[in-house]
Design an enzyme around this catalytic site. Structure first.
Site, mmCIF file in Angstrom:
data_model
loop_
_atom_site.group_PDB
_atom_site.id
_atom_site.type_symbol
_atom_site.label_atom_id
_atom_site.label_comp_id
_atom_site.label_asym_id
_atom_site.label_seq_id
_atom_site.Cartn_x
_atom_site.Cartn_y
_atom_site.Cartn_z
ATOM 1 N N CYS A 12 0.823 -1.231 0.000
ATOM 2 C CA CYS A 12 0.000 0.000 0.000
ATOM 3 C C CYS A 12 0.848 1.268 0.000
ATOM 4 C CB CYS A 12 -0.925 0.010 1.204
ATOM 5 S SG CYS A 12 -2.016 -1.399 1.247
ATOM 6 N N HIS A 28 -3.570 7.218 3.206
ATOM 7 C CA HIS A 28 -3.933 5.924 2.624
ATOM 8 C C HIS A 28 -5.315 5.548 3.160
ATOM 9 C CE1 HIS A 28 -3.987 1.883 1.336
ATOM 10 N NE2 HIS A 28 -3.696 1.334 2.502
ATOM 11 N N ASN A 67 -10.074 -0.002 0.001
ATOM 12 C CA ASN A 67 -8.618 0.060 0.084
ATOM 13 C C ASN A 67 -8.042 -0.379 -1.270
ATOM 14 O OD1 ASN A 67 -5.905 -0.327 0.524
ATOM 15 N ND2 ASN A 67 -6.141 -1.508 2.410
HETATM 16 O O1 UT7 Z 1 -3.849 -1.418 3.703
HETATM 17 C C1 UT7 Z 1 -2.853 -1.784 4.548
HETATM 18 C C2 UT7 Z 1 -3.095 -2.441 5.718
HETATM 19 N N1 UT7 Z 1 -4.378 -2.959 6.084
HETATM 20 C C3 UT7 Z 1 -5.023 -2.392 7.084
HETATM 21 O O2 UT7 Z 1 -4.628 -1.344 7.544
HETATM 22 C C4 UT7 Z 1 -6.192 -3.130 7.707
HETATM 23 C C5 UT7 Z 1 -6.189 -2.924 9.196
HETATM 24 N N2 UT7 Z 1 -7.230 -3.646 9.908
HETATM 25 C C6 UT7 Z 1 -8.536 -3.306 9.830
HETATM 26 O O3 UT7 Z 1 -8.897 -2.405 9.105
HETATM 27 C C7 UT7 Z 1 -9.501 -4.016 10.739
HETATM 28 O O4 UT7 Z 1 -8.793 -4.829 11.651
HETATM 29 C C8 UT7 Z 1 -10.550 -4.900 9.979
HETATM 30 C C9 UT7 Z 1 -11.528 -4.006 9.274
HETATM 31 C C10 UT7 Z 1 -9.838 -5.789 8.992
HETATM 32 C C11 UT7 Z 1 -11.320 -5.752 10.965
HETATM 33 O O5 UT7 Z 1 -11.954 -4.948 11.941
HETATM 34 P P1 UT7 Z 1 -11.839 -5.318 13.475
HETATM 35 O O6 UT7 Z 1 -12.620 -4.326 14.203
HETATM 36 O O7 UT7 Z 1 -10.376 -5.422 13.793
HETATM 37 O O8 UT7 Z 1 -12.588 -6.697 13.524
HETATM 38 P P2 UT7 Z 1 -12.052 -8.119 14.000
HETATM 39 O O9 UT7 Z 1 -11.092 -8.682 12.996
HETATM 40 O O10 UT7 Z 1 -11.578 -8.025 15.416
HETATM 41 O O11 UT7 Z 1 -13.373 -8.956 13.972
HETATM 42 C C12 UT7 Z 1 -14.464 -8.655 14.834
HETATM 43 C C13 UT7 Z 1 -15.589 -9.599 14.526
HETATM 44 C C14 UT7 Z 1 -15.171 -11.071 14.440
HETATM 45 O O12 UT7 Z 1 -16.200 -11.846 15.009
HETATM 46 P P3 UT7 Z 1 -16.047 -12.436 16.488
HETATM 47 O O13 UT7 Z 1 -14.821 -13.291 16.427
HETATM 48 O O14 UT7 Z 1 -15.898 -11.246 17.363
HETATM 49 O O15 UT7 Z 1 -17.327 -13.196 16.656
HETATM 50 C C15 UT7 Z 1 -15.106 -11.333 12.961
HETATM 51 O O16 UT7 Z 1 -15.336 -12.679 12.634
HETATM 52 O O17 UT7 Z 1 -16.160 -9.278 13.247
HETATM 53 C C16 UT7 Z 1 -16.222 -10.473 12.455
HETATM 54 N N3 UT7 Z 1 -16.070 -10.101 11.039
HETATM 55 C C17 UT7 Z 1 -17.108 -9.773 10.266
HETATM 56 N N4 UT7 Z 1 -18.421 -9.702 10.497
HETATM 57 C C18 UT7 Z 1 -19.207 -9.332 9.489
HETATM 58 C C19 UT7 Z 1 -14.929 -9.994 10.324
HETATM 59 N N5 UT7 Z 1 -15.218 -9.614 9.070
HETATM 60 C C20 UT7 Z 1 -16.559 -9.463 9.010
HETATM 61 C C21 UT7 Z 1 -17.432 -9.084 7.988
HETATM 62 N N6 UT7 Z 1 -18.752 -9.020 8.270
HETATM 63 N N7 UT7 Z 1 -17.013 -8.760 6.754
#
Ligand code: UT7
Length: 322
Positions: free
Chosen positions: A113, A249, A279
């Site tokens: 990125c 970004h 993204n």
């Molecule tokens: O571009 C360069 C680098 N990339 C980034 O900078 C990405 C950085 N990370 C993020 O933007 C965030 O961590 C994400 C958007 C990827 C994820 O958000 P989060 O708040 O960190 O969510 P999480 O991974 O902790 O997941 C929370 C919950 C999980 O369920 P449980 O385990 O709490 O029951 C996931 O399974 O949300 C669930 N989940 C979803 N639910 C509905 C994960 N993806 C989805 C989805 N729809 N698409």
């Protein structure tokens, strides 16, 4: 002192748009989850035969026209991308040839990125050294081709696109300071497990998909970007209050909000495209820059901080006057 200065910008987004509602039909997700956790509402997705160089050509044509130059003026092409058309020749040579640019220095940079920030920083050095007079600098990605559309953790995040700028020498202030960084210790938090010299046989199989530990990436991104922004301003002898705009970004609205808070900048001073583009990896910063310039928010003479963070991890920032 000679500066390098952006004198034209352009962007291209593929025709096909996928909304969160479209994703609700193929994976277990909701529009509400995607919007509140990421800020993304829709993203553009490349057509089957559409390549990264195809998008670069369109973005470059707009930037060339905007700069009021001819393709024959260009003597350097640098593209930041992790999704080139081919392993070789490098994508910048494909772009150079397709656009009719005379033979010149042309290479690509792979910094996930942060690809555009790395490319712009490199072009800045060539221009300041007098080794280039007119550079076409791009950030572009067909990242949706690497996405597993069954993996809700990643597929909701990404989109395709290309951004281009024309960089020329200038006696007026343009690019003021650039900062790049990388630390491979974080490789396993965000990577694609297939390469030319490793695991090539897995290409096209279910194993070939973006691997990301989102939560950990999030934390390091906020910490690192905050640090690099502070360093960039300090090195340039600039205070936060001097900044007119942040062009970040566009990985996640919450990362962008955290950055704006650290810089004491209201969100009105931040160019946001994550809702419309998702993204787009290396394309996100140059496309956001183009959006802000074309809708009249970013004006000549204003002080702008651009920053990015991506797989590697890699990170970087550019402080400039438009
Ligand atoms: O571009 C360069 C680098 N990339 C980034 O900078 C990405 C950085 N990370 C993020 O933007 C965030 O961590 C994400 C958007 C990827 C994820 O958000 P989060 O708040 O960190 O969510 P999480 O991974 O902790 O997941 C929370 C919950 C999980 O369920 P449980 O385990 O709490 O029951 C996931 O399974 O949300 C669930 N989940 C979803 N639910 C509905 C994960 N993806 C989805 C989805 N729809 N698409």
């Amino acid at each position: 002192m000679t500066y390098s200065r952006i004198v034209g910008t352009g962007r291209y987004l593929p025709e096909r748009i996928m909304t969160n509602a479209d994703l609700e039909k193929i994976i277990d997700t909701t529009d509400e989850w995607i919007r509140t956790r990421t800020g993304v509402e829709r993203r553009h997705v490349c057509a089957e035969g559409e390549t990264t160089s195809d998008m670069c050509i369109e973005a470059a044509k707009v930037a060339i026209e905007d700069a009021g130059i001819d393709v024959t003026d260009i003597d350097m092409v640098i593209a930041g991308t992790t999704t080139p058309d081919l392993i070789f020749p490098n994508i910048s040579t494909i772009i150079q040839h397709k656009l009719g640019i005379p033979a010149c220095t042309a290479f690509s940079l792979e910094a996930a990125c942060t690809g555009f920030i790395y490319a712009l920083t490199t072009a800045d050095k060539f221009i300041k050294a007098g080794e280039a007079k007119c550079a076409l600098v791009l950030g572009a990605e067909c990242i949706t081709k690497l996405v597993d559309w069954n993996d809700r953790n990643t597929c909701v995040l990404f989109g395709d696109g290309a951004g281009a700028v024309i960089l020329k020498p200038s006696e007026e202030q343009g690019i003021i300071s650039c900062h790049l960084g990388a630390d491979g210790q974080y490789k396993d938090l965000l990577y694609y497990p297939v390469g030319a010299s490793n695991n090539l046989a897995a290409a096209g199989t279910d194993a070939a998909r973006i691997m990301m530990t989102g939560n950990d990436v999030f934390k390091v991104a906020v910490k690192t970007l905050g640090k690099i922004a502070a360093e960039t301003l300090e090195d340039a002898g600039v205070i936060k209050e001097d900044l007119d705009w942040l062009v970040p970004h566009q990985a996640n609205i919450r990362i962008i909000q955290a950055m704006a808070k650290r810089l004491d900048m209201p969100m009105e001073k931040v160019i946001l495209t994550v809702q419309d583009h998702g993204n787009t990896s290396a394309a996100s910063v140059p496309m956001a820059l183009d959006v802000g310039i074309r809708d009249g928010r970013l004006k000549p003479g204003q002080l702008i901080l651009m920053e990015a963070f991506g797989g590697g991890f890699t990170w970087g920032s550019v402080l400039m006057r438009l």
